[in-house]
Design a protein around this motif. Sequence first.
Motif, mmCIF file in Angstrom:
data_model
loop_
_atom_site.group_PDB
_atom_site.id
_atom_site.type_symbol
_atom_site.label_atom_id
_atom_site.label_comp_id
_atom_site.label_asym_id
_atom_site.label_seq_id
_atom_site.Cartn_x
_atom_site.Cartn_y
_atom_site.Cartn_z
ATOM 1 N N LEU A 1 0.825 -1.194 0.000
ATOM 2 C CA LEU A 1 0.000 0.000 0.000
ATOM 3 C C LEU A 1 0.868 1.258 0.000
ATOM 4 O O LEU A 1 2.017 1.221 0.443
ATOM 5 C CB LEU A 1 -0.915 0.014 1.233
ATOM 6 C CG LEU A 1 -1.867 -1.179 1.371
ATOM 7 C CD1 LEU A 1 -2.616 -1.103 2.695
ATOM 8 C CD2 LEU A 1 -2.848 -1.240 0.206
ATOM 9 N N PRO B 1 1.196 4.598 1.787
ATOM 10 C CA PRO B 1 0.651 5.179 3.031
ATOM 11 C C PRO B 1 0.050 6.561 2.871
ATOM 12 O O PRO B 1 -0.933 6.901 3.535
ATOM 13 C CB PRO B 1 1.872 5.214 3.963
ATOM 14 C CG PRO B 1 2.814 4.182 3.417
ATOM 15 C CD PRO B 1 2.606 4.197 1.937
ATOM 16 N N SER C 1 -5.170 7.724 -0.027
ATOM 17 C CA SER C 1 -6.374 7.302 0.682
ATOM 18 C C SER C 1 -6.627 5.811 0.458
ATOM 19 O O SER C 1 -6.027 5.165 -0.421
ATOM 20 C CB SER C 1 -7.582 8.097 0.194
ATOM 21 O OG SER C 1 -7.915 7.714 -1.134
ATOM 22 N N VAL C 2 -7.559 5.283 1.236
ATOM 23 C CA VAL C 2 -7.969 3.885 1.089
ATOM 24 C C VAL C 2 -8.497 3.639 -0.324
ATOM 25 O O VAL C 2 -8.110 2.676 -0.996
ATOM 26 C CB VAL C 2 -9.042 3.542 2.140
ATOM 27 C CG1 VAL C 2 -9.702 2.196 1.829
ATOM 28 C CG2 VAL C 2 -8.439 3.532 3.538
ATOM 29 N N ASN D 1 -5.778 3.611 -2.959
ATOM 30 C CA ASN D 1 -4.986 2.386 -2.910
ATOM 31 C C ASN D 1 -5.730 1.211 -3.528
ATOM 32 O O ASN D 1 -5.144 0.406 -4.246
ATOM 33 C CB ASN D 1 -4.606 2.062 -1.462
ATOM 34 C CG ASN D 1 -3.301 2.705 -1.037
ATOM 35 O OD1 ASN D 1 -2.224 2.192 -1.326
ATOM 36 N ND2 ASN D 1 -3.405 3.846 -0.370
ATOM 37 N N LYS E 1 -6.604 8.193 5.116
ATOM 38 C CA LYS E 1 -5.236 7.937 4.662
ATOM 39 C C LYS E 1 -4.758 6.605 5.247
ATOM 40 O O LYS E 1 -5.011 6.298 6.417
ATOM 41 C CB LYS E 1 -4.291 9.050 5.106
ATOM 42 C CG LYS E 1 -4.645 10.423 4.550
ATOM 43 C CD LYS E 1 -4.496 10.495 3.038
ATOM 44 C CE LYS E 1 -4.710 11.922 2.536
ATOM 45 N NZ LYS E 1 -4.673 12.005 1.063
ATOM 46 N N VAL E 2 -4.051 5.839 4.453
ATOM 47 C CA VAL E 2 -3.611 4.510 4.881
ATOM 48 C C VAL E 2 -2.652 4.600 6.064
ATOM 49 O O VAL E 2 -2.658 3.735 6.946
ATOM 50 C CB VAL E 2 -2.978 3.748 3.689
ATOM 51 C CG1 VAL E 2 -2.161 2.561 4.169
ATOM 52 C CG2 VAL E 2 -4.078 3.269 2.751
ATOM 53 N N LEU F 1 -4.137 3.989 9.491
ATOM 54 C CA LEU F 1 -4.838 2.728 9.778
ATOM 55 C C LEU F 1 -3.938 1.768 10.539
ATOM 56 O O LEU F 1 -2.716 1.769 10.369
ATOM 57 C CB LEU F 1 -5.282 2.058 8.478
ATOM 58 C CG LEU F 1 -6.188 2.856 7.536
ATOM 59 C CD1 LEU F 1 -6.528 2.006 6.321
ATOM 60 C CD2 LEU F 1 -7.451 3.312 8.247
ATOM 61 N N GLN G 1 -5.247 -2.267 7.352
ATOM 62 C CA GLN G 1 -4.491 -2.262 6.101
ATOM 63 C C GLN G 1 -4.628 -3.602 5.382
ATOM 64 O O GLN G 1 -4.729 -3.659 4.154
ATOM 65 C CB GLN G 1 -3.024 -1.948 6.388
ATOM 66 C CG GLN G 1 -2.778 -0.528 6.844
ATOM 67 C CD GLN G 1 -1.303 -0.227 7.021
ATOM 68 O OE1 GLN G 1 -0.457 -0.785 6.329
ATOM 69 N NE2 GLN G 1 -0.991 0.656 7.963
ATOM 70 N N VAL H 1 -7.775 -3.559 3.489
ATOM 71 C CA VAL H 1 -7.665 -2.741 2.280
ATOM 72 C C VAL H 1 -7.010 -3.543 1.159
ATOM 73 O O VAL H 1 -7.433 -3.488 -0.003
ATOM 74 C CB VAL H 1 -6.876 -1.448 2.557
ATOM 75 C CG1 VAL H 1 -6.640 -0.655 1.266
ATOM 76 C CG2 VAL H 1 -7.625 -0.570 3.567
ATOM 77 N N GLU H 2 -5.975 -4.323 1.491
ATOM 78 C CA GLU H 2 -5.328 -5.180 0.492
ATOM 79 C C GLU H 2 -6.317 -6.205 -0.061
ATOM 80 O O GLU H 2 -6.332 -6.477 -1.265
ATOM 81 C CB GLU H 2 -4.126 -5.906 1.111
ATOM 82 C CG GLU H 2 -2.875 -5.062 1.241
ATOM 83 C CD GLU H 2 -2.080 -4.980 -0.059
ATOM 84 O OE1 GLU H 2 -2.648 -5.251 -1.135
ATOM 85 O OE2 GLU H 2 -0.895 -4.637 0.007
#
Length: 515
Positions: free
Chosen positions: A101, A103, A106-107, A110, A148-149, A152, A157, A160-161
């Motif tokens: 990701l 960092p 944003s989510v 990404n 923002k990652v 998190l 995270q 999100v991946e």
Amino acid sequence: MDPEQRNESGGPLLRMAEVSKTFPGVRALDAVSFELRAGELHALVGENGAGKSTLIKILGGVYPAGEFEGELHIAGAPQRFSGIRDAERAGVAIVFQELSLVPELSVAENIFLGRLPAAGGFVRWSGLHRQAQALLDELGAAISPAAKVYGLGIGQQQLVEIAKALSHQARILVLDEPTAALNDVEAIALFRILEGLCRRGLGIIYISHRIEEVLRIAGRITVLRDGKVVATRQRGSLGRAELVSLMVGREVGQAFPEPQGTPGAVALTVRGLTVEHPARPGTPVLSDISFSLHAGEVLGIAGLMGSGRTALLNVLFGAFPARATGDIRLDDKPLRLREPKDAIRAGIALVTEDRKALGLSLGASIAGNMTLAALREYASAGILHKQQEMAAVERAMADLGVKAASAETVVGTLSGGNQQKVVLGKWLLKRPRVLLLDEPTRGIDIAAKQEIYARIGQLARQGLALIVVSSEMEELRGLCGRILVMHNGRIAGTLARTEATPERIMAYATGGLRN
């Protein structure tokens, strides 16, 4: 997680047949066959170097067709990937242990990195956030697409991946050590999400060194050893001891060392330690921390992510950039720990949780890493005595069982377990009084874990005082005579080994109990 779903052709979702891969001088895979069903969570286990990563890189197109032997079929159709994009288009998504990701983004950015919805040269932000929110909702993830990652937690995270993988319409999801940096609560939440993905028909390949979770969640388990499949078993058909034996190729003894004897004198005393957040004055990271550590004792620290475990070790090592009040004493002498060199001079050493970023110089040799903190001991008048240095390194390598061609081997080429032994050796050459270990077995295989456990027990018997932070409750219960449980920067409870049930540890860690 093993429903008997099949794809339209009636066969497995994924079939890899007689796959072999050779590197110069090394047969990494030798006629490996592996199948994955739709709706199945299939664990792939083995020691470091067994061939897991090579097999997954073939599936993910990192090693394209022509660079390996064998066949690859998805939903009955033969595949010849020329690169990663081909694998993604075929529905393969891989979430590696080292998350990929950005960092600062944003989510949502990404999740759709490189594929942002645009019109007339402008990003359609509302559409981007709407699509990202739909994917996050599928996972039951309470995360804002605009966040923002870098803000998190590691568990968020990870989600999100997975959302990014689902955005590629993945049918096959590969997770490489997904719980290595998660605590037990975050891991349980992840398992629930994976169950939901299996019910939707995704096939999941799950790679982990954590034997207990593999036995708990996998429908089938395939064991690789030395580049070959040695067994594929159904859930419930084998226990921990047999699985470990299959992985290492021999009977394995007791996982943890014998309980410690009576601890010696107090080595380290902490009283009323309170530490402010470096970026938020007035907000405590640690509040009124008090405990004692004895010579010959292994003291455990449990707690959820953000509870203050790592911050406490960093403060004791002089590596936390914040204002602290309270009293820290070594052998009853007060310490002022303004920077790590203060702690090192006093006899305190820290094995960090991230060995690659904080514990090693990956491009340097084993010798260069091991003597980094102790170079003065092998020099006089500013001249390094190379022969003396190499003799010390070779003794440490033999003592710790570091597997490498020589002391000049580049550390970045070693397995995770051998890298961790090099970090440990670096500090043992300094002969510390107190050794702080933050997640000492993260991301290493079962054989290396047992070697490190044995070494921890040996060091305690020799009189060293040790503190172990771990997200694995069984590890803490097996190694430690006492366990401090942290919650919101405070010590919520202190448990003796005999009292430290998983339920009591979790009750303190979540704030349900207080001493």
